[in-house]
Each structure stands twice: as C-alpha cells, then as structure tokens.
Design a protein around this motif. Structure first.
Motif, PDB file in Angstrom:
ATOM      1  N   VAL A   4      90.030  36.037  24.091  1.00 25.84           N
ATOM      2  CA  VAL A   4      91.380  36.578  24.128  1.00 25.84           C
ATOM      3  C   VAL A   4      91.300  38.081  23.894  1.00 25.84           C
ATOM      4  CG1 VAL A   4      93.645  36.559  23.020  1.00 25.84           C
ATOM      5  CG2 VAL A   4      92.367  34.428  23.263  1.00 25.84           C
ATOM      6  N   ASP A   5      91.881  38.850  24.804  1.00 27.19           N
ATOM      7  CA  ASP A   5      91.948  40.300  24.646  1.00 27.19           C
ATOM      8  C   ASP A   5      93.343  40.642  24.141  1.00 27.19           C
ATOM      9  OD1 ASP A   5      91.928  43.039  24.758  1.00 27.19           O
ATOM     10  OD2 ASP A   5      91.163  43.157  26.807  1.00 27.19           O
ATOM     11  N   ALA A   6      93.437  40.969  22.855  1.00 22.00           N
ATOM     12  CA  ALA A   6      94.729  41.278  22.237  1.00 22.00           C
ATOM     13  C   ALA A   6      94.824  42.761  21.884  1.00 22.00           C
ATOM     14  CB  ALA A   6      94.944  40.408  21.010  1.00 22.00           C
ATOM     15  N   ARG A   7      94.027  43.597  22.546  1.00 21.88           N
ATOM     16  CA  ARG A   7      94.085  45.039  22.280  1.00 21.88           C
ATOM     17  C   ARG A   7      95.399  45.610  22.796  1.00 21.88           C
ATOM     18  NH1 ARG A   7      88.618  46.727  25.142  1.00 21.88           N
ATOM     19  NH2 ARG A   7      89.499  45.199  26.557  1.00 21.88           N
ATOM     20  N   GLU A  30      86.701  33.960  20.794  1.00 21.51           N
ATOM     21  CA  GLU A  30      86.491  35.382  20.545  1.00 21.51           C
ATOM     22  C   GLU A  30      87.820  36.072  20.778  1.00 21.51           C
ATOM     23  OE1 GLU A  30      83.312  36.940  22.939  1.00 21.51           O
ATOM     24  OE2 GLU A  30      81.778  36.059  21.653  1.00 21.51           O
ATOM     25  N   ILE A  31      88.288  36.771  19.754  1.00 21.19           N
ATOM     26  CA  ILE A  31      89.552  37.496  19.840  1.00 21.19           C
ATOM     27  C   ILE A  31      89.226  38.974  19.678  1.00 21.19           C
ATOM     28  CG2 ILE A  31      91.902  37.673  18.956  1.00 21.19           C
ATOM     29  CD1 ILE A  31      91.188  34.784  19.711  1.00 21.19           C
ATOM     30  N   LEU A  32      89.640  39.794  20.633  1.00 19.04           N
ATOM     31  CA  LEU A  32      89.378  41.223  20.587  1.00 19.04           C
ATOM     32  C   LEU A  32      90.676  41.943  20.221  1.00 19.04           C
ATOM     33  CD1 LEU A  32      87.109  43.270  21.085  1.00 19.04           C
ATOM     34  CD2 LEU A  32      87.892  43.428  23.452  1.00 19.04           C
ATOM     35  N   VAL A  33      90.646  42.685  19.117  1.00 24.73           N
ATOM     36  CA  VAL A  33      91.816  43.447  18.657  1.00 24.73           C
ATOM     37  C   VAL A  33      91.410  44.905  18.466  1.00 24.73           C
ATOM     38  CG1 VAL A  33      92.902  41.440  17.560  1.00 24.73           C
ATOM     39  CG2 VAL A  33      91.382  42.888  16.224  1.00 24.73           C
ATOM     40  N   ASP A  34      92.420  45.755  18.283  1.00 20.85           N
ATOM     41  CA  ASP A  34      92.108  47.188  18.158  1.00 20.85           C
ATOM     42  C   ASP A  34      92.720  47.838  16.927  1.00 20.85           C
ATOM     43  OD1 ASP A  34      94.735  47.164  18.903  1.00 20.85           O
ATOM     44  OD2 ASP A  34      94.484  48.428  20.678  1.00 20.85           O
ATOM     45  N   ASN A  35      93.147  47.013  15.957  1.00 22.76           N
ATOM     46  CA  ASN A  35      93.662  47.597  14.717  1.00 22.76           C
ATOM     47  C   ASN A  35      93.437  46.642  13.551  1.00 22.76           C
ATOM     48  OD1 ASN A  35      96.325  46.063  14.159  1.00 22.76           O
ATOM     49  ND2 ASN A  35      96.502  46.624  16.326  1.00 22.76           N
ATOM     50  N   VAL A  36      93.423  47.223  12.354  1.00 22.91           N
ATOM     51  CA  VAL A  36      93.097  46.463  11.142  1.00 22.91           C
ATOM     52  C   VAL A  36      94.164  45.420  10.823  1.00 22.91           C
ATOM     53  CG1 VAL A  36      92.677  46.659   8.660  1.00 22.91           C
ATOM     54  CG2 VAL A  36      91.709  48.339  10.215  1.00 22.91           C
ATOM     55  N   VAL A  37      95.424  45.742  11.073  1.00 29.30           N
ATOM     56  CA  VAL A  37      96.505  44.789  10.769  1.00 29.30           C
ATOM     57  C   VAL A  37      96.340  43.531  11.612  1.00 29.30           C
ATOM     58  CG1 VAL A  37      98.996  44.417  10.844  1.00 29.30           C
ATOM     59  CG2 VAL A  37      98.094  46.589  10.013  1.00 29.30           C
ATOM     60  N   ALA A  38      96.066  43.695  12.893  1.00 25.34           N
ATOM     61  CA  ALA A  38      95.856  42.532  13.767  1.00 25.34           C
ATOM     62  C   ALA A  38      94.634  41.743  13.305  1.00 25.34           C
ATOM     63  CB  ALA A  38      95.691  42.978  15.210  1.00 25.34           C
ATOM     64  N   LYS A  39      93.573  42.438  12.921  1.00 30.63           N
ATOM     65  CA  LYS A  39      92.364  41.777  12.426  1.00 30.63           C
ATOM     66  C   LYS A  39      92.690  40.913  11.217  1.00 30.63           C
ATOM     67  CE  LYS A  39      88.370  42.720   9.688  1.00 30.63           C
ATOM     68  NZ  LYS A  39      88.176  43.497   8.507  1.00 30.63           N
ATOM     69  N   ALA A  55      83.932  39.160  11.704  1.00 30.79           N
ATOM     70  CA  ALA A  55      84.463  40.372  12.348  1.00 30.79           C
ATOM     71  C   ALA A  55      83.340  41.366  12.591  1.00 30.79           C
ATOM     72  CB  ALA A  55      85.537  40.998  11.472  1.00 30.79           C
ATOM     73  N   THR A  56      83.292  41.904  13.814  1.00 28.63           N
ATOM     74  CA  THR A  56      82.293  42.891  14.185  1.00 28.63           C
ATOM     75  C   THR A  56      82.995  44.068  14.852  1.00 28.63           C
ATOM     76  OG1 THR A  56      80.749  41.087  14.640  1.00 28.63           O
ATOM     77  CG2 THR A  56      80.152  43.266  15.471  1.00 28.63           C
ATOM     78  N   GLU A  57      82.744  45.260  14.328  1.00 24.12           N
ATOM     79  CA  GLU A  57      83.347  46.447  14.939  1.00 24.12           C
ATOM     80  C   GLU A  57      82.566  46.826  16.176  1.00 24.12           C
ATOM     81  OE1 GLU A  57      84.325  49.706  12.426  1.00 24.12           O
ATOM     82  OE2 GLU A  57      85.012  48.404  10.809  1.00 24.12           O
ATOM     83  N   GLN A  58      83.299  47.147  17.236  1.00 23.12           N
ATOM     84  CA  GLN A  58      82.710  47.582  18.502  1.00 23.12           C
ATOM     85  C   GLN A  58      83.419  48.859  18.922  1.00 23.12           C
ATOM     86  OE1 GLN A  58      83.238  44.199  21.122  1.00 23.12           O
ATOM     87  NE2 GLN A  58      81.322  43.306  20.436  1.00 23.12           N
ATOM     88  N   GLY A  59      82.952  49.981  18.389  1.00 25.37           N
ATOM     89  CA  GLY A  59      83.650  51.236  18.648  1.00 25.37           C
ATOM     90  C   GLY A  59      85.000  51.217  17.967  1.00 25.37           C
ATOM     91  N   ASP A  60      86.064  51.412  18.746  1.00 25.90           N
ATOM     92  CA  ASP A  60      87.427  51.382  18.197  1.00 25.90           C
ATOM     93  C   ASP A  60      87.993  49.962  18.122  1.00 25.90           C
ATOM     94  OD1 ASP A  60      87.431  54.130  17.924  1.00 25.90           O
ATOM     95  OD2 ASP A  60      88.366  54.478  19.874  1.00 25.90           O
ATOM     96  N   ASP A  61      87.295  49.012  18.680  1.00 27.89           N
ATOM     97  CA  ASP A  61      87.777  47.634  18.731  1.00 27.89           C
ATOM     98  C   ASP A  61      87.089  46.778  17.673  1.00 27.89           C
ATOM     99  OD1 ASP A  61      89.305  48.356  20.959  1.00 27.89           O
ATOM    100  OD2 ASP A  61      87.684  47.839  22.336  1.00 27.89           O
TER     101      ASP A  61
END
Length: 68
Positions: A4-7, A30-39, A55-61
């Motif tokens: 799921v791409d939730a960015r 696998e859920i991809l998010v781009d902010n800490v609140v969503a995480k 949780a694994t950081e991938q750049g800004d995601d």
C-alpha cells in the motif's frame, strides 16, 4: 504480500488504506508512508489487529512491514 502506497495522504487515510488491505486476510503487508504521524497511527492500528510492525526509513519515506 499486499503493498500500500499511502504517501502524501493525511490521517486517517493511511490507516483506512491499511485496514482495507488487511481485509484480504494476508499475513504480510508493506505500507509506505511519508510522515511520522501516519507511521505511528498505522503502527498502532496494526498492533491492535495482532500484527508485528517493523519500520524502516527509506530517505523521506517510511516502510512499515506488518507480519502476523
């Protein structure tokens, strides 16, 4: 494994997308998010549903791997 791409989505949309994916009954997601609140929100929801969250950081995601 469902992905799921939730960015770019504001809460509660990432949680809703994760919930909809979980309705398939798979054991891994696998859920991809781009902010800490969503995480935090997706992680909390997944934990309450009986999933382990990694949780694994991938750049800004942030990639959330959910396993049951």
């Amino acid at each position: 494994m469902k992905k799921v791409d939730a960015r770019g989505l504001s809460c509660p949309e990432p949680v809703i997308r994760a919930k909809n994916a979980m309705e398939s009954g798979d054991k891994e997601y696998e859920i991809l998010v781009d902010n800490v609140v969503a995480k935090e929100n997706v992680s909390r929801f997944a934990t309450h549903q009986g999933y382990q969250v990694q949780a694994t950081e991938q750049g800004d995601d942030i990639l959330l791997k959910l396993t049951k």
